[in-house]
Design a protein around this motif. Structure first.
Motif, mmCIF file in Angstrom:
data_model
loop_
_atom_site.group_PDB
_atom_site.id
_atom_site.type_symbol
_atom_site.label_atom_id
_atom_site.label_comp_id
_atom_site.label_asym_id
_atom_site.label_seq_id
_atom_site.Cartn_x
_atom_site.Cartn_y
_atom_site.Cartn_z
ATOM 1 N N SER A 236 0.819 -1.223 0.000
ATOM 2 C CA SER A 236 0.000 0.000 0.000
ATOM 3 C C SER A 236 0.855 1.276 0.000
ATOM 4 N N TYR A 237 2.166 1.139 0.133
ATOM 5 C CA TYR A 237 3.024 2.323 0.215
ATOM 6 C C TYR A 237 3.033 3.103 -1.094
ATOM 7 N N GLY A 238 2.925 4.439 -0.975
ATOM 8 C CA GLY A 238 3.173 5.321 -2.102
ATOM 9 C C GLY A 238 4.660 5.660 -2.142
ATOM 10 N N LEU A 239 5.046 6.548 -3.087
ATOM 11 C CA LEU A 239 6.466 6.872 -3.258
ATOM 12 C C LEU A 239 7.088 7.435 -1.982
ATOM 13 N N GLY B 1 17.942 4.636 -4.007
ATOM 14 C CA GLY B 1 18.282 4.160 -5.351
ATOM 15 C C GLY B 1 18.157 2.654 -5.461
ATOM 16 N N ILE B 2 18.657 1.924 -4.452
ATOM 17 C CA ILE B 2 18.544 0.460 -4.456
ATOM 18 C C ILE B 2 17.087 0.029 -4.475
ATOM 19 N N ASN B 3 16.266 0.698 -3.659
ATOM 20 C CA ASN B 3 14.856 0.313 -3.550
ATOM 21 C C ASN B 3 14.071 0.601 -4.829
ATOM 22 N N LEU B 4 14.417 1.699 -5.519
ATOM 23 C CA LEU B 4 13.646 2.093 -6.708
ATOM 24 C C LEU B 4 14.203 1.505 -8.003
ATOM 25 N N ALA B 5 15.530 1.265 -8.046
ATOM 26 C CA ALA B 5 16.149 0.854 -9.317
ATOM 27 C C ALA B 5 16.830 -0.506 -9.242
ATOM 28 N N THR B 6 16.804 -1.182 -8.082
ATOM 29 C CA THR B 6 17.438 -2.486 -7.778
ATOM 30 C C THR B 6 18.962 -2.345 -7.606
ATOM 31 N N PRO B 7 19.594 -3.286 -6.861
ATOM 32 C CA PRO B 7 20.988 -3.098 -6.425
ATOM 33 C C PRO B 7 22.014 -2.941 -7.543
ATOM 34 N N ILE C 297 24.378 3.854 -20.213
ATOM 35 C CA ILE C 297 23.896 2.513 -20.580
ATOM 36 C C ILE C 297 23.093 1.895 -19.435
ATOM 37 N N VAL C 298 23.625 2.027 -18.194
ATOM 38 C CA VAL C 298 22.926 1.461 -17.033
ATOM 39 C C VAL C 298 21.541 2.086 -16.862
ATOM 40 N N GLY C 299 21.475 3.402 -17.046
ATOM 41 C CA GLY C 299 20.213 4.104 -16.800
ATOM 42 C C GLY C 299 19.269 4.135 -17.981
ATOM 43 N N TYR C 300 19.658 3.514 -19.111
ATOM 44 C CA TYR C 300 18.850 3.615 -20.326
ATOM 45 C C TYR C 300 17.557 2.805 -20.251
ATOM 46 N N LEU C 301 17.664 1.577 -19.717
ATOM 47 C CA LEU C 301 16.487 0.709 -19.650
ATOM 48 C C LEU C 301 16.319 0.135 -18.247
ATOM 49 N N PRO C 302 15.080 -0.027 -17.752
ATOM 50 C CA PRO C 302 14.836 -0.650 -16.450
ATOM 51 C C PRO C 302 15.163 -2.139 -16.487
ATOM 52 N N PRO C 303 15.213 -2.810 -15.317
ATOM 53 C CA PRO C 303 15.431 -4.270 -15.271
ATOM 54 C C PRO C 303 14.305 -5.010 -15.981
ATOM 55 N N PRO D 260 8.172 1.398 -11.613
ATOM 56 C CA PRO D 260 7.668 2.690 -12.091
ATOM 57 C C PRO D 260 8.545 3.882 -11.707
ATOM 58 N N HIS D 261 9.380 3.723 -10.661
ATOM 59 C CA HIS D 261 10.230 4.843 -10.220
ATOM 60 C C HIS D 261 11.703 4.586 -10.558
ATOM 61 N N PHE D 262 11.937 3.751 -11.589
ATOM 62 C CA PHE D 262 13.314 3.356 -11.929
ATOM 63 C C PHE D 262 14.203 4.567 -12.216
#
Length: 354
Positions: free
Chosen positions: A56-59, A124-130, A173-179, A187-189
């Motif tokens: 239920s958490y929002g951003l 960053g880890i939580n939104l974009a993965t480690p 390159i890392v930030g170009y596409l989500p996992p 959604p917050h990648f």
């Protein structure tokens, strides 16, 4: 004294110095591996649990949960380091160091490394993965080199420029596409990628300030003070302010903190991550002392690559899927290579006879 005896003594001294430097390389590798392990434990185990995360958490609540996790990580790391210093008989140095100017410099450095660096790191880890967040944060030596040009008027060698350009390309390159799963699953990648530059900035500034302070302070004491001071600032100021600004209330962050302790399991895993993080800092500074700044930092920044096997293993144990694309792994490799070029000449990394 006979000439033969002198040669034997010189050879014995050289062998001792080589063994010392080799152990330093080992500490450098250990520091990178434990930092990669710490980040993946936080994402795949600790921060995946309530109260740090809830469907239920929002951003804002995700950010607040991440900040409480960062505070607890530094708090537990400070506790583990205090226990180590207690058993090695150096705990009395805490009070003595805090009353000195170098001790105050360590606290100032902690503000950049903790509330700025660790906050961006955990969000960053939580939104974009480690693997993605760690790869971006590993650009901190490149940012430090650029800051050195403007602040210290330092000149940058061609090799370092190549490393900085490689880090920039790798970050793109890392930030170009989500996992895997795309923007629908994360959604917050892109916000996570942007915030992952905060630890790069914070740790670059922390390195400059703490190097001055640690010239005159025992590194094990300095790191213990750094982690503990960061925890205090997080809980008294950062968590409280973010709770109010985000509309969750003055005590929302403290409530998450208390719930995590009461539940036991989430706090236990943050404590394990904090132990890995504290050991990483200890190993890094021992590597700095034993084998030099360039070699120590070059092995330390491999933590983004260590996050790949650790992430895969922890995701499998948790019954979830390790999420990274081939593009993400390629970007992490380019950033690590670029960072190594920034901090040291690769030809001299393993050449210990100098």
């Amino acid at each position: 004294m006979a000439i033969g005896s002198n040669l034997n003594a010189q050879q014995a001294l050289l062998n001792h110095q080589l063994n010392y430097a080799k152990k330093g390389l080992g500490w450098g590798v250990f520091s990178g591996a434990t930092w990669g392990l710490s980040g993946t434990i936080l994402y795949y185990v600790a921060l995946a649990m309530a109260p740090f995360w809830n469907e239920s958490y929002g951003l804002w609540m995700i950010i607040l949960g991440s900040l409480v996790g960062a505070a607890m990580h530094d708090g537990f790391a400070g506790l583990w380091l205090a226990l180590i210093n207690l058993f090695t008989g150096r705990w009395k140095e805490y009070g003595r160091t805090l009353r000195t100017k170098p001790g105050m410099m360590v606290c100032l450095a902690a503000l950049f490394g903790g509330p700025l660096g660790m906050a961006g790191y955990l969000i960053g880890i939580n939104l974009a993965t480690p693997t993605y967040a760690l790869a971006i944060s590993a650009t901190y030596p490149a940012l430090g080199a650029i800051l050195g040009v403007f602040i210290l008027k330092e000149k940058i060698q061609p090799r370092v420029w190549i490393g900085i350009i490689a880090c920039t390309i790798g970050a793109f390159i890392v930030g170009y596409l989500p996992p895997e799963g795309g923007i629908e699953a994360y959604p917050h990648f892109y916000l996570g990628i942007a915030l992952s530059f905060l630890p790069a900035i914070g740790w670059a500034i922390e390195g400059v300030i703490s190097t001055y302070g640690m010239d005159m302070v025992d590194p094990d004491i300095a790191i213990g003070i750094r982690e503990t001071f960061s925890f205090v600032v997080f809980m008294i100021l950062i968590v409280t302010v973010v709770g109010v600004v985000g509309g969750a209330g003055l005590t929302a962050g403290w409530s998450i903190f208390a719930q995590a302790l009461a539940a036991g399991k989430p706090a236990f895993w943050v404590a394990v991550a904090g132990l890995a993080g504290g050991l990483s800092y200890l190993a890094w500074y021992r590597a700095l002392n034993m084998t030099g700044v360039g070699r120590a930092m070059a092995f330390n920044v491999t933590y983004a690559l260590w996050s790949i096997p650790f992430g895969w293993m922890l995701a499998m144990l948790q019954g979830t899927q390790y999420t990274v694309t081939n593009l993400g792994i390629i970007g992490a490799l380019i950033i690590t290579t670029g960072t190594i070029l920034v901090v040291a000449n690769p030809k001299e990394l393993l050449k210990l006879r100098n």
